[in-house]
Design an enzyme around this catalytic site. Structure first.
Site, PDB file in Angstrom:
ATOM      1  N   ASN A  39      30.257  37.984  44.834  1.00  0.00           N
ATOM      2  CA  ASN A  39      30.139  39.374  44.370  1.00  0.00           C
ATOM      3  C   ASN A  39      28.763  39.423  43.694  1.00  0.00           C
ATOM      4  O   ASN A  39      28.548  38.728  42.696  1.00  0.00           O
ATOM      5  CB  ASN A  39      31.253  39.627  43.361  1.00  0.00           C
ATOM      6  CG  ASN A  39      31.695  41.071  43.198  1.00  0.00           C
ATOM      7  OD1 ASN A  39      32.457  41.359  42.276  1.00  0.00           O
ATOM      8  ND2 ASN A  39      31.287  41.964  44.059  1.00  0.00           N
TER       9      ASN A  39
ATOM     10  N   CYS B  27      33.698  45.577  35.535  1.00  0.00           N
ATOM     11  CA  CYS B  27      33.511  44.644  36.644  1.00  0.00           C
ATOM     12  C   CYS B  27      33.656  43.228  36.088  1.00  0.00           C
ATOM     13  O   CYS B  27      32.838  42.793  35.256  1.00  0.00           O
ATOM     14  CB  CYS B  27      32.121  44.854  37.244  1.00  0.00           C
ATOM     15  SG  CYS B  27      31.771  43.689  38.563  1.00  0.00           S
TER      16      CYS B  27
ATOM     17  N   ASN C 221      33.589  40.125  37.708  1.00  0.00           N
ATOM     18  CA  ASN C 221      32.564  39.174  38.157  1.00  0.00           C
ATOM     19  C   ASN C 221      31.205  39.554  37.576  1.00  0.00           C
ATOM     20  O   ASN C 221      30.400  38.678  37.221  1.00  0.00           O
ATOM     21  CB  ASN C 221      32.491  39.153  39.689  1.00  0.00           C
ATOM     22  CG  ASN C 221      33.683  38.432  40.295  1.00  0.00           C
ATOM     23  OD1 ASN C 221      34.240  37.515  39.694  1.00  0.00           O
ATOM     24  ND2 ASN C 221      34.078  38.843  41.496  1.00  0.00           N
TER      25      ASN C 221
ATOM     26  N   ASN D 258      40.509  50.462  43.763  1.00  0.00           N
ATOM     27  CA  ASN D 258      40.129  49.241  44.483  1.00  0.00           C
ATOM     28  C   ASN D 258      41.390  48.688  45.138  1.00  0.00           C
ATOM     29  O   ASN D 258      42.460  48.652  44.517  1.00  0.00           O
ATOM     30  CB  ASN D 258      39.543  48.233  43.499  1.00  0.00           C
ATOM     31  CG  ASN D 258      38.286  48.762  42.827  1.00  0.00           C
ATOM     32  OD1 ASN D 258      37.223  48.785  43.427  1.00  0.00           O
ATOM     33  ND2 ASN D 258      38.419  49.226  41.594  1.00  0.00           N
TER      34      ASN D 258
ATOM     35  N   GLU E  85      36.357  47.438  47.792  1.00  0.00           N
ATOM     36  CA  GLU E  85      35.935  47.940  46.484  1.00  0.00           C
ATOM     37  C   GLU E  85      35.484  49.392  46.514  1.00  0.00           C
ATOM     38  O   GLU E  85      34.580  49.757  47.291  1.00  0.00           O
ATOM     39  CB  GLU E  85      34.777  47.097  45.944  1.00  0.00           C
ATOM     40  CG  GLU E  85      35.229  46.032  44.978  1.00  0.00           C
ATOM     41  CD  GLU E  85      34.066  45.435  44.206  1.00  0.00           C
ATOM     42  OE1 GLU E  85      33.333  46.166  43.516  1.00  0.00           O
ATOM     43  OE2 GLU E  85      33.886  44.216  44.315  1.00  0.00           O
TER      44      GLU E  85
ATOM     45  N   CYS F 199      36.389  40.116  43.895  1.00  0.00           N
ATOM     46  CA  CYS F 199      36.440  41.166  42.866  1.00  0.00           C
ATOM     47  C   CYS F 199      37.194  40.611  41.655  1.00  0.00           C
ATOM     48  O   CYS F 199      38.384  40.276  41.762  1.00  0.00           O
ATOM     49  CB  CYS F 199      37.144  42.398  43.419  1.00  0.00           C
ATOM     50  SG  CYS F 199      37.348  43.686  42.184  1.00  0.00           S
TER      51      CYS F 199
ATOM     52  N   THR G  26      38.092  41.903  38.537  1.00  0.00           N
ATOM     53  CA  THR G  26      39.223  42.673  37.995  1.00  0.00           C
ATOM     54  C   THR G  26      40.354  42.720  39.025  1.00  0.00           C
ATOM     55  O   THR G  26      41.527  42.823  38.666  1.00  0.00           O
ATOM     56  CB  THR G  26      38.789  44.104  37.603  1.00  0.00           C
ATOM     57  OG1 THR G  26      38.062  44.688  38.693  1.00  0.00           O
ATOM     58  CG2 THR G  26      37.933  44.120  36.351  1.00  0.00           C
TER      59      THR G  26
HETATM   60  N1  LIG Z   1      33.504  43.857  41.545  1.00  0.00           N
HETATM   61  C1  LIG Z   1      34.117  44.256  40.352  1.00  0.00           C
HETATM   62  C2  LIG Z   1      34.824  45.563  40.282  1.00  0.00           C
HETATM   63  C3  LIG Z   1      33.794  46.647  40.044  1.00  0.00           C
HETATM   64  C4  LIG Z   1      34.344  47.971  39.661  1.00  0.00           C
HETATM   65  C5  LIG Z   1      34.785  48.745  40.816  1.00  0.00           C
HETATM   66  N2  LIG Z   1      34.097  48.677  42.017  1.00  0.00           N
HETATM   67  C6  LIG Z   1      35.079  50.167  40.366  1.00  0.00           C
HETATM   68  O1  LIG Z   1      34.269  50.872  39.724  1.00  0.00           O
HETATM   69  O2  LIG Z   1      36.168  50.576  40.640  1.00  0.00           O
HETATM   70  C7  LIG Z   1      34.864  43.143  39.680  1.00  0.00           C
HETATM   71  O3  LIG Z   1      34.476  41.987  39.848  1.00  0.00           O
HETATM   72  O4  LIG Z   1      35.780  43.422  38.892  1.00  0.00           O
END
Ligand SMILES: N[C@@H](CCC[C@H](N)C(=O)O)C(=O)O
Length: 259
Positions: free
Chosen positions: A13, A74, A76, A171, A188, A198, A200
């Site tokens: 990521n 986020c 990562n 997501n 995502e 990802c 989260t």
């Molecule tokens: N890649 C991220 C998640 C980023 C947030 C997402 N795309 C959103 O705004 O919904 C992670 O590693 O958590």
């Protein structure tokens, strides 16, 4: 304007990171951020982060998705920003920082892994086919028998744009349990594509896959970009605290780009 930037990745990521401690890059527009994240015309990344000063904290994390819009948390990205703060000398082995979902603690381990404390989870919507929960970003968890065969882009996009999610977005994580390990592929929001990992999302998958016992639990996770670990304390069927997302975060290259 010429911007010095750093490119980091956490299990694939990937992120453009800008040191904004001087406040010079606060005004980047949505179009400019989308350009910097563009893989053909720009640097290329799933998101862009600013590291900036904040009273009472080691730093503040500001996160934008690759489409140029400000994102939610986020995981990562947070781990990569902690590695960047260590690289700058802003922190040593421990960090306390502010992100869009509030206060986070983090630890830099000797093996280069970053452990990031995530916000508590107090609500999960569960059915036999899916779970929905928020780990700093909203996540839909869909249980699968063989994620190698899952059409992650088509099915993820369909769910993300279906009611009731289409306005805010969500997501979408496809999750297969194999020999005690969770295998996760994610579509995502804000990238509007599958990413290699990802943070989260895997946190949400680990919590949704928790067993019935109250207390400490830990899960190994495999994503297309590599291995992560999630640790947490289960307090009740729908309440989880002391949640830690753990994994590698690496500097790929640094440079300058002119807008
Ligand atoms: N890649 C991220 C998640 C980023 C947030 C997402 N795309 C959103 O705004 O919904 C992670 O590693 O958590």
């Amino acid at each position: 304007m010429t911007i010095p930037f750093y490119k980091y990745q956490g299990t694939g990521n990937d992120f453009v990171i800008i040191d904004n401690r001087n406040g010079n890059f606060t005004q980047l527009s949505t179009v400019e951020i989308a350009f910097l994240c563009d893989r053909r015309f720009g640097i290329g990344a799933d998101g862009l982060m600013l590291l900036q000063l904040k009273d009472g904290y080691d730093f503040e994390m500001v996160y934008y998705n690759a489409d140029g819009n400000e994102g939610s948390m986020c995981g990562n990205g947070g781990r990569c920003l902690v590695a960047f703060a260590k690289h700058l000398g802003v922190i040593d082995k421990n960090a306390e920082f502010l992100a869009t979902d509030g206060f986070h603690e983090a630890k830099v381990l000797d093996n280069g892994w970053i452990e990031l404390k995530m916000k508590d989870v107090n609500n999960i919507e569960k059915s036999p086919e899916y779970s929905i929960l928020n780990t700093g970003s909203p996540h839909y968890i869909k249980w699968e028998n063989d994620i190698a065969k899952t059409a992650v882009f088509d099915e993820g996009k369909r769910i993300r744009y279906s009611p009731p999610f289409f306005q805010e977005g969500i997501n979408v994580n496809f999750v297969q349990l194999l020999n005690d390990t969770l295998n996760v592929r994610t579509y995502e929001r804000g990238v509007e594509n599958e990413t290699l990992s990802c943070g989260t999302g895997v946190t949400a998958a680990a919590i949704a896959a928790s067993n019935d016992s109250i207390g400490f639990q830990e899960r190994k996770i495999l994503t297309p970009g590599g291995e992560l670990k999630v640790k947490f304390e289960k307090k009740s069927e729908s309440s989880f605290e002391n949640i830690w997302l753990c994994g590698p975060a690496k500097l790929v290259f640094a440079g300058t780009i002119t807008l």
